[in-house]
Design a protein around this motif. Sequence first.
Motif, PDB file in Angstrom:
ATOM      1  N   LEU A 169       0.829  -1.207   0.000  1.00 48.65           N
ATOM      2  CA  LEU A 169       0.000   0.000   0.000  1.00 48.65           C
ATOM      3  C   LEU A 169       0.864   1.257   0.000  1.00 48.65           C
ATOM      4  O   LEU A 169       0.558   2.245  -0.682  1.00 48.65           O
ATOM      5  N   VAL A 170       1.959   1.217   0.753  1.00 47.54           N
ATOM      6  CA  VAL A 170       2.867   2.372   0.779  1.00 47.54           C
ATOM      7  C   VAL A 170       3.491   2.583  -0.595  1.00 47.54           C
ATOM      8  O   VAL A 170       3.598   3.719  -1.086  1.00 47.54           O
ATOM      9  N   PHE A 171       3.896   1.498  -1.245  1.00 45.03           N
ATOM     10  CA  PHE A 171       4.496   1.633  -2.576  1.00 45.03           C
ATOM     11  C   PHE A 171       3.477   2.114  -3.609  1.00 45.03           C
ATOM     12  O   PHE A 171       3.841   2.809  -4.558  1.00 45.03           O
ATOM     13  N   CYS A 172       2.209   1.755  -3.434  1.00 47.38           N
ATOM     14  CA  CYS A 172       1.174   2.286  -4.334  1.00 47.38           C
ATOM     15  C   CYS A 172       1.074   3.797  -4.207  1.00 47.38           C
ATOM     16  O   CYS A 172       0.942   4.516  -5.205  1.00 47.38           O
ATOM     17  N   ILE A 173       1.125   4.298  -2.988  1.00 47.18           N
ATOM     18  CA  ILE A 173       1.057   5.740  -2.773  1.00 47.18           C
ATOM     19  C   ILE A 173       2.288   6.424  -3.355  1.00 47.18           C
ATOM     20  O   ILE A 173       2.189   7.483  -4.005  1.00 47.18           O
ATOM     21  N   ILE A 174       3.457   5.820  -3.151  1.00 47.77           N
ATOM     22  CA  ILE A 174       4.682   6.393  -3.729  1.00 47.77           C
ATOM     23  C   ILE A 174       4.594   6.399  -5.246  1.00 47.77           C
ATOM     24  O   ILE A 174       4.946   7.392  -5.907  1.00 47.77           O
ATOM     25  N   GLY A 175       4.113   5.304  -5.837  1.00 48.27           N
ATOM     26  CA  GLY A 175       3.999   5.234  -7.295  1.00 48.27           C
ATOM     27  C   GLY A 175       3.053   6.273  -7.855  1.00 48.27           C
ATOM     28  O   GLY A 175       3.331   6.913  -8.871  1.00 48.27           O
ATOM     29  N   SER A 176       1.913   6.489  -7.195  1.00 51.39           N
ATOM     30  CA  SER A 176       0.973   7.494  -7.685  1.00 51.39           C
ATOM     31  C   SER A 176       1.553   8.896  -7.552  1.00 51.39           C
ATOM     32  O   SER A 176       1.351   9.752  -8.422  1.00 51.39           O
ATOM     33  N   THR A 177       2.300   9.159  -6.491  1.00 49.62           N
ATOM     34  CA  THR A 177       2.936  10.468  -6.323  1.00 49.62           C
ATOM     35  C   THR A 177       4.000  10.702  -7.394  1.00 49.62           C
ATOM     36  O   THR A 177       4.081  11.788  -7.979  1.00 49.62           O
ATOM     37  N   LYS A 178       4.814   9.701  -7.652  1.00 50.18           N
ATOM     38  CA  LYS A 178       5.854   9.836  -8.684  1.00 50.18           C
ATOM     39  C   LYS A 178       5.226  10.028 -10.058  1.00 50.18           C
ATOM     40  O   LYS A 178       5.702  10.838 -10.866  1.00 50.18           O
ATOM     41  N   ALA A 179       4.176   9.277 -10.349  1.00 49.53           N
ATOM     42  CA  ALA A 179       3.524   9.420 -11.650  1.00 49.53           C
ATOM     43  C   ALA A 179       2.890  10.793 -11.796  1.00 49.53           C
ATOM     44  O   ALA A 179       2.932  11.406 -12.866  1.00 49.53           O
ATOM     45  N   ASN A 180       2.303  11.297 -10.733  1.00 48.60           N
ATOM     46  CA  ASN A 180       1.672  12.613 -10.798  1.00 48.60           C
ATOM     47  C   ASN A 180       2.688  13.725 -10.993  1.00 48.60           C
ATOM     48  O   ASN A 180       2.382  14.760 -11.592  1.00 48.60           O
ATOM     49  N   SER A 181       3.908  13.534 -10.507  1.00 46.51           N
ATOM     50  CA  SER A 181       4.953  14.543 -10.693  1.00 46.51           C
ATOM     51  C   SER A 181       5.732  14.347 -11.985  1.00 46.51           C
ATOM     52  O   SER A 181       6.684  15.068 -12.243  1.00 46.51           O
ATOM     53  N   GLY A 182       5.349  13.361 -12.792  1.00 46.64           N
ATOM     54  CA  GLY A 182       5.999  13.168 -14.091  1.00 46.64           C
ATOM     55  C   GLY A 182       7.294  12.395 -14.040  1.00 46.64           C
ATOM     56  O   GLY A 182       8.101  12.486 -14.959  1.00 46.64           O
ATOM     57  N   GLN A 183       7.529  11.620 -13.000  1.00 44.02           N
ATOM     58  CA  GLN A 183       8.777  10.873 -12.863  1.00 44.02           C
ATOM     59  C   GLN A 183       8.574   9.411 -13.261  1.00 44.02           C
ATOM     60  O   GLN A 183       7.530   8.830 -12.978  1.00 44.02           O
ATOM     61  N   TRP A 184       9.595   8.844 -13.884  1.00 46.28           N
ATOM     62  CA  TRP A 184       9.589   7.419 -14.194  1.00 46.28           C
ATOM     63  C   TRP A 184       9.996   6.681 -12.924  1.00 46.28           C
ATOM     64  O   TRP A 184      11.017   6.986 -12.315  1.00 46.28           O
ATOM     65  N   TRP A 185       9.191   5.704 -12.529  1.00 47.99           N
ATOM     66  CA  TRP A 185       9.430   5.006 -11.265  1.00 47.99           C
ATOM     67  C   TRP A 185       8.979   3.568 -11.403  1.00 47.99           C
ATOM     68  O   TRP A 185       8.038   3.268 -12.130  1.00 47.99           O
ATOM     69  N   SER A 186       9.678   2.693 -10.707  1.00 47.32           N
ATOM     70  CA  SER A 186       9.334   1.271 -10.719  1.00 47.32           C
ATOM     71  C   SER A 186       9.244   0.752  -9.291  1.00 47.32           C
ATOM     72  O   SER A 186       9.980   1.210  -8.408  1.00 47.32           O
ATOM     73  N   TYR A 187       8.346  -0.214  -9.098  1.00 49.83           N
ATOM     74  CA  TYR A 187       8.255  -0.874  -7.805  1.00 49.83           C
ATOM     75  C   TYR A 187       9.531  -1.680  -7.554  1.00 49.83           C
ATOM     76  O   TYR A 187      10.196  -2.103  -8.511  1.00 49.83           O
ATOM     77  N   PRO A 188       9.875  -1.926  -6.306  1.00 46.39           N
ATOM     78  CA  PRO A 188      10.935  -2.908  -6.041  1.00 46.39           C
ATOM     79  C   PRO A 188      10.560  -4.260  -6.646  1.00 46.39           C
ATOM     80  O   PRO A 188       9.381  -4.626  -6.693  1.00 46.39           O
ATOM     81  N   ARG A 189      11.545  -4.979  -7.119  1.00 41.95           N
ATOM     82  CA  ARG A 189      11.295  -6.196  -7.884  1.00 41.95           C
ATOM     83  C   ARG A 189      10.457  -7.210  -7.112  1.00 41.95           C
ATOM     84  O   ARG A 189       9.603  -7.887  -7.680  1.00 41.95           O
ATOM     85  N   PHE A 190      10.658  -7.307  -5.814  1.00 43.07           N
ATOM     86  CA  PHE A 190       9.916  -8.294  -5.030  1.00 43.07           C
ATOM     87  C   PHE A 190       8.427  -7.954  -4.957  1.00 43.07           C
ATOM     88  O   PHE A 190       7.597  -8.851  -4.826  1.00 43.07           O
ATOM     89  N   PHE A 191       8.081  -6.659  -5.054  1.00 38.05           N
ATOM     90  CA  PHE A 191       6.687  -6.242  -4.941  1.00 38.05           C
ATOM     91  C   PHE A 191       5.971  -6.208  -6.284  1.00 38.05           C
ATOM     92  O   PHE A 191       4.745  -6.069  -6.325  1.00 38.05           O
ATOM     93  N   ALA A 192       6.695  -6.286  -7.383  1.00 34.32           N
ATOM     94  CA  ALA A 192       6.078  -6.278  -8.713  1.00 34.32           C
ATOM     95  C   ALA A 192       6.908  -7.149  -9.631  1.00 34.32           C
ATOM     96  O   ALA A 192       7.814  -6.666 -10.311  1.00 34.32           O
ATOM     97  N   LEU A 193       6.625  -8.431  -9.618  1.00 38.29           N
ATOM     98  CA  LEU A 193       7.358  -9.348 -10.502  1.00 38.29           C
ATOM     99  C   LEU A 193       7.073  -8.989 -11.957  1.00 38.29           C
ATOM    100  O   LEU A 193       5.931  -8.652 -12.302  1.00 38.29           O
ATOM    101  N   PRO A 194       8.065  -9.052 -12.835  1.00 40.36           N
ATOM    102  CA  PRO A 194       7.907  -8.521 -14.200  1.00 40.36           C
ATOM    103  C   PRO A 194       7.092  -9.445 -15.112  1.00 40.36           C
ATOM    104  O   PRO A 194       7.626 -10.047 -16.042  1.00 40.36           O
ATOM    105  N   PHE A 195       5.799  -9.510 -14.896  1.00 39.74           N
ATOM    106  CA  PHE A 195       4.931 -10.278 -15.775  1.00 39.74           C
ATOM    107  C   PHE A 195       4.634  -9.507 -17.058  1.00 39.74           C
ATOM    108  O   PHE A 195       4.513 -10.101 -18.128  1.00 39.74           O
ATOM    109  N   VAL A 196       4.453  -8.189 -16.947  1.00 42.35           N
ATOM    110  CA  VAL A 196       4.089  -7.344 -18.092  1.00 42.35           C
ATOM    111  C   VAL A 196       5.188  -6.325 -18.297  1.00 42.35           C
ATOM    112  O   VAL A 196       5.652  -5.702 -17.335  1.00 42.35           O
ATOM    113  N   ARG A 197       5.598  -6.167 -19.535  1.00 41.69           N
ATOM    114  CA  ARG A 197       6.617  -5.175 -19.869  1.00 41.69           C
ATOM    115  C   ARG A 197       5.938  -3.863 -20.229  1.00 41.69           C
ATOM    116  O   ARG A 197       4.863  -3.834 -20.815  1.00 41.69           O
ATOM    117  N   GLY A 198       6.638  -2.760 -19.904  1.00 41.34           N
ATOM    118  CA  GLY A 198       6.104  -1.439 -20.250  1.00 41.34           C
ATOM    119  C   GLY A 198       6.241  -1.159 -21.705  1.00 41.34           C
ATOM    120  O   GLY A 198       5.499  -0.462 -22.320  1.00 41.34           O
TER     121      GLY A 198
END
Length: 198
Positions: A169-198
């Motif tokens: 949940l904390v990483f979701c909030i960080i991701g939404s904040t980074k996206a809103n400020s226009g920054q490229w950001w990725s979750y730590p690998r353990f929290f978002a296994l790379p099933f889908v490529r950007g």
Amino acid sequence: MTDFSKHDEVPPRDTAPPVPPQGPAQGPHAMASPPPLPPYGYGYAHGPLPYPPPPLRPPTTPAMWAHLGALLTLVAGSSVCCVGWALAWVAPLIVRSNQPNKHDPFIRHHAAQAINYGITTAIVGLLGIIGYGGGFACLAAYEDGGPVWLPITAFSLTAAAALYLLTGLVFCIIGSTKANSGQWWSYPRFFALPFVRG
């Protein structure tokens, strides 16, 4: 009665006052005319541009909603019908599949990160449920003389899954904040296994 028409200092009525010369001003108090505006993109070496450049900031609202959609699905879905942990990937997938967002790399990147987080959350939630059910089964086996480490291991798996969900949940909030400020950001690998490529 004085006749003023015979004096030289009074101008005749049919003549207008002299008009000042048109064109660039001359004399000691004359102001220089501003230089012509340079073409767009010119002037970095010669001072600021005469007018602001077009915005280069990527579209941030859909990218932000990819993370917030996963967060809201996880929180609201888990509190209402207990399946939010399994559906956190749906909202980012909708954002990514929207026609205007398909060809934007910034939105695709953040949506892919949120989708990977949602899928990983579903896997971890499933493991937590298995550990929870297995823990009670192992407790029943322990009461009948089974090994003590089985219920401890099962409940530890459930505790690890709960800790993962709270940290996610904390990483979701960080991701939404980074996206809103226009920054490229990725979750730590353990929290978002790379099933889908950007």
